[in-house]
Design a protein around this motif. Structure first.
Motif, PDB file in Angstrom:
ATOM      1  N   GLY A  32       0.783  -1.239   0.000  1.00 44.04           N
ATOM      2  CA  GLY A  32       0.000   0.000   0.000  1.00 44.04           C
ATOM      3  C   GLY A  32       0.809   1.279   0.000  1.00 44.04           C
ATOM      4  N   SER A  33       2.038   1.228  -0.410  1.00 43.39           N
ATOM      5  CA  SER A  33       2.888   2.408  -0.403  1.00 43.39           C
ATOM      6  C   SER A  33       2.728   3.192  -1.696  1.00 43.39           C
ATOM      7  CB  SER A  33       4.353   1.976  -0.243  1.00 43.39           C
ATOM      8  OG  SER A  33       5.198   3.087  -0.374  1.00 43.39           O
ATOM      9  N   ARG A  34       2.793   4.520  -1.577  1.00 44.51           N
ATOM     10  CA  ARG A  34       2.771   5.365  -2.780  1.00 44.51           C
ATOM     11  C   ARG A  34       4.099   5.287  -3.517  1.00 44.51           C
ATOM     12  NH1 ARG A  34      -0.120  11.013  -1.094  1.00 44.51           N
ATOM     13  NH2 ARG A  34      -2.188  10.115  -0.742  1.00 44.51           N
ATOM     14  N   ASP A  35       5.169   5.072  -2.773  1.00 40.27           N
ATOM     15  CA  ASP A  35       6.504   5.024  -3.361  1.00 40.27           C
ATOM     16  C   ASP A  35       7.262   3.839  -2.773  1.00 40.27           C
ATOM     17  OD1 ASP A  35       8.904   5.478  -4.589  1.00 40.27           O
ATOM     18  OD2 ASP A  35       9.113   7.550  -3.904  1.00 40.27           O
ATOM     19  N   PRO A  36       6.986   2.618  -3.264  1.00 38.79           N
ATOM     20  CA  PRO A  36       7.601   1.424  -2.669  1.00 38.79           C
ATOM     21  C   PRO A  36       9.125   1.406  -2.743  1.00 38.79           C
ATOM     22  CG  PRO A  36       6.286   0.843  -4.612  1.00 38.79           C
ATOM     23  CD  PRO A  36       6.068   2.290  -4.349  1.00 38.79           C
ATOM     24  N   ASP A  39      10.423   3.524   0.044  1.00 41.61           N
ATOM     25  CA  ASP A  39      10.243   2.818   1.315  1.00 41.61           C
ATOM     26  C   ASP A  39      11.292   1.722   1.481  1.00 41.61           C
ATOM     27  OD1 ASP A  39       8.127   4.459   1.872  1.00 41.61           O
ATOM     28  OD2 ASP A  39       6.585   2.956   1.430  1.00 41.61           O
TER      29      ASP A  39
END
Length: 161
Positions: A32-36, A39
């Protein structure tokens, strides 16, 4: 890999401008990350700042990166003709030495790796720091000559003056 498409001993020179390092050698899940990628980068960089408490994880990361690089370079050597140069540019340093990059291999890797040492000419290995990018370097090596084929050629030439 390229086994299906490229025959061994095919190229006079084999060149890679960069081998992209593994971006997630520990298979860390990022949901669910916008920028995996960012992260992942933060998680891996954090491992470096914890020192010896994560030594096992850091060793696993490095072992997997080295296996990845070894696999790529073995394939490069496989498709090179005997005596051909193999060049790898812009090699990344290991993760904790260059935290802005996802990791790579140390300059010592090329000298110490026994698998690669058996495939290249002794004393052909040249490593040079990059003049353009920080914490990157270039590698030059020559594929071992095929001694068996050389003997056959000499024998054939000797029998056919």
């Amino acid at each position: 890999l390229l086994h299906e498409f490229l025959s061994e001993n095919s190229f006079d020179v084999v060149f890679a401008s960069h081998i992209s390092p593994l971006t997630n050698p520990l298979n860390i899940r990022i949901g669910g990350s916008r920028d995996p990628l960012a992260d992942l980068d933060r998680k891996y960089t954090a491992l470096c700042s914890t020192g010896n408490s994560n030594k096992k994880k850091l060793d696993t990361i490095q072992d997997r990166q080295e296996a990845w690089y070894r696999k790529w370079v073995q394939e490069m050597i496989r498709i090179a003709k005997p005596g051909a140069p193999i060049i790898v540019e812009q090699v990344s340093y290991p993760l904790c030495e260059a935290q802005f990059d996802f990791g790579g291999v140390s300059m010592d890797f090329w000298k110490k790796d026994k698998t690669l040492a058996n495939l290249i000419e002794p004393d052909s290995l040249v490593i040079e720091s990059s003049k353009l990018l920080r914490k990157r370097y270039h590698v030059f090596m020559i594929k071992k000559q095929d001694k068996e084929n050389d003997k056959k050629k000499k024998k054939k030439n000797k029998n056919n003056p």
